[in-house]
Scaffold this motif. Structure first.
Motif, short mmCIF file in Angstrom:
data_model
loop_
_atom_site.label_atom_id
_atom_site.label_comp_id
_atom_site.label_asym_id
_atom_site.label_seq_id
_atom_site.Cartn_x
_atom_site.Cartn_y
_atom_site.Cartn_z
N TYR A 134 0.91 -1.42 -0.02
CA TYR A 134 0.10 0.05 0.04
C TYR A 134 0.94 1.44 0.12
CZ TYR A 134 -3.45 -3.38 1.77
OH TYR A 134 -4.10 -4.58 2.12
N GLN A 136 3.61 1.73 1.97
CA GLN A 136 4.48 2.08 3.47
C GLN A 136 5.47 1.05 3.68
OE1 GLN A 136 4.03 3.22 7.76
NE2 GLN A 136 2.48 1.80 7.27
N ASN A 187 2.13 4.28 -8.47
CA ASN A 187 2.38 5.59 -8.33
C ASN A 187 3.24 6.26 -9.50
OD1 ASN A 187 1.33 4.65 -5.83
ND2 ASN A 187 2.37 6.29 -4.93
N ASN A 250 3.04 12.53 -5.41
CA ASN A 250 3.28 11.80 -3.99
C ASN A 250 2.99 12.61 -2.72
OD1 ASN A 250 3.67 9.10 -4.86
ND2 ASN A 250 5.99 9.16 -4.60
N ARG A 253 -1.00 12.82 -2.63
CA ARG A 253 -1.42 11.47 -2.13
C ARG A 253 -1.37 11.66 -0.60
NH1 ARG A 253 -2.21 6.69 -5.24
NH2 ARG A 253 -1.75 7.19 -7.24
N GLN A 254 -0.27 12.25 0.08
CA GLN A 254 -0.06 12.49 1.35
C GLN A 254 -0.86 13.14 2.09
OE1 GLN A 254 4.29 13.14 1.05
NE2 GLN A 254 4.70 11.22 1.31
N ALA A 257 -4.37 11.73 2.25
CA ALA A 257 -4.21 10.48 3.34
C ALA A 257 -4.35 11.42 4.82
CB ALA A 257 -2.91 9.91 3.44
N TRP A 282 1.27 6.20 -0.14
CA TRP A 282 -0.12 5.68 -0.05
C TRP A 282 -0.49 5.36 -1.46
CZ3 TRP A 282 -2.06 5.64 4.51
CH2 TRP A 282 -1.80 6.39 5.52
N GLN A 284 -2.32 2.80 -1.84
CA GLN A 284 -3.52 2.43 -1.67
C GLN A 284 -3.93 3.15 -0.06
OE1 GLN A 284 -5.35 1.65 -3.88
NE2 GLN A 284 -4.40 0.40 -4.93
N PHE A 285 -5.06 3.95 0.09
CA PHE A 285 -5.53 4.12 1.54
C PHE A 285 -6.63 3.06 1.95
CE2 PHE A 285 -7.73 6.01 4.83
CZ PHE A 285 -6.65 6.84 5.54
N SER A 341 -10.36 -0.27 0.09
CA SER A 341 -9.37 0.83 -0.27
C SER A 341 -10.21 2.07 -0.79
CB SER A 341 -8.50 0.57 -1.64
OG SER A 341 -7.78 -0.73 -1.32
N ILE A 344 -7.80 7.53 -3.51
CA ILE A 344 -6.57 8.29 -3.08
C ILE A 344 -5.75 8.79 -4.40
CG2 ILE A 344 -4.99 6.40 -2.47
CD1 ILE A 344 -4.34 8.43 -0.12
#
Ligand SMILES: *Cc1c(COP(=O)(O)O)cnc(C)c1O
Length: 365
Positions: A134, A136, A187, A250, A253-254, A257, A282, A284-285, A341, A344
């Motif tokens: 996902y 991380q 991504n 990115n 996306r952060q 999130a 992220w 996926q969230f 999910s 995001i």
């Protein structure tokens, strides 16, 4: 208002002119395989990942498989894999003739549980594949300790985590080698299939390049029984354009999130946990909810498209269940039943993101 899970059309729209120029230049050049675009992208992507070099290939599954074969892993060998992952992680091990040995995951992140690795190690174990699920990073410090003390190779499956960092170090530089996928929805996505291997190990990268090019270093000289898996010039040219935009995407996306984590904090859904020292990107969230299917239909009724990553644990999939009928990985099985999910994509608007959060909240009112 309908909120798409991910609209590639919408994501690509602002880059369309840049992409068309880059693709046209390749068409005009007349070189489509093993030309200057692929080599330039390899160097740029290696630098992005903080490693000495990279080798492009056809897709993420091949990237994993080429690393395993490049390390000499094959029949009779075992490779530790997370129980909860996209099935490609396991298939790469199976396709090179070795056996995937699953290890259960941590409920909070979905990543491999470092403490469950040592008990799964046998005299045949050769490597660990850590997946940065996902977006991380997995607990690489703890996993590297296990790998070191058992003299195992450590391979990253970084297909979902381009640009994520662990203690400030980018994924792709955290093990002996890393596999990336540039499937369009990742991504960093190409305009078709593509992948890459990153490493600081020159010998391994040379082996990966040779194996992905029919086992050939010199035309019509075949040193090993390789495959055909190369990064083509059109995909490389598109990836060079898209790499320039990855960091800002990115960051978006952060921000989304961060909004979800705050807005959904007071609801009963289990939110993803960020491990201190990790900077996720992220892909996926993913929230967890015991009434997952009902929550998903409530969101669908509210116009919001969601997906499940993944509804069947690998060991329970038809592809593997007959080879391990008595295997149970309780956390992986629980995740398969509870994960959902939320959208995001970096191209979502603020009002779409708010609509997603409000609709989730509405489910519990
Ligand atoms: C997408 C993905 C892969 C496979 O990549 P492809 O390019 O589709 O072959 C491997 N591992 C993980 C975790 C992925 O998400």
């Amino acid at each position: 208002m309908k909120v798409p899970f991910q609209s590639l059309q919408r994501e690509l729209e602002p880059l369309a002119e840049e992409l068309k120029q880059a693709l046209n230049a390749v068409i005009d050049s007349g070189f489509f395989i093993r030309g200057s675009e692929a080599r330039a992208f390899e160097k740029e992507f290696a630098s992005f990942c903080g490693v000495t070099d990279a080798v492009g290939c056809g897709n993420g599954l091949d990237a994993l498989q080429l690393i395993l074969r490049g390390l000499g892993i094959g029949p009779g060998d075992e490779v530790i894999v997370p129980a909860h992952t996209f099935i490609a992680t396991w298939l790469a091990v199976s396709h090179c003739g070795a056996t995937p040995v699953p290890v259960d995951c941590l409920e909070e992140t979905g990543n491999i549980n470092p403490e469950a690795i040592a008990p799964a190690i046998s005299p045949r174990t050769r490597a660990i594949i850590a997946v940065h699920l996902y977006g991380q990073p997995a607990r690489m410090d703890a996993i590297a300790d296990v790998a070191r003390s058992h003299k195992l190779k450590l391979i990253e499956d970084a297909a979902q985590a381009h640009g994520a960092t662990c203690q400030g170090n980018p994924v792709g530089s955290l093990g002996d080698a890393a596999a990336f996928s540039f499937y369009p929805a990742k991504n960093l996505g190409a305009l078709g299939d593509a992948g890459a291997v990153t490493s600081n190990d020159k010998t391994l990268l040379e082996a990966v390049r040779t194996l992905g090019n029919y086992g050939s270093r010199q035309k019509y000289q075949h040193d090993v029984q390789g495959i055909n898996s190369r990064l083509d010039e059109l995909q490389a040219a598109a990836l060079r354009v898209k790499l320039r935009h990855l960091e800002s995407q990115n960051r978006r996306r952060q921000a989304i999130a961060a909004y979800y984590l705050d807005a959904l904090n007071s609801t009963p859904v289990q939110l993803p946990t960020v491990v201190p020292g990790m900077e996720p990107v992220w892909h996926q969230f993913v929230v967890r909810c015991q009434q997952r299917d009902a929550l998903q239909s409530h969101l669908r009724d509210g116009g919001i498209e969601t997906l499940i990553h993944y509804p069947v644990a690998c060991h329970q999939s038809a592809a593997y269940v007959s080879s391990m009928p008595d295997s149970h990985f309780p956390v992986a099985e629980k995740l398969a039943a509870e994960v959902l999910s939320l959208p995001i994509s970096h191209a979502l608007t603020d009002s779409e993101v708010m609509q997603v959060a409000d609709t989730v909240k509405g489910f519990f009112r």
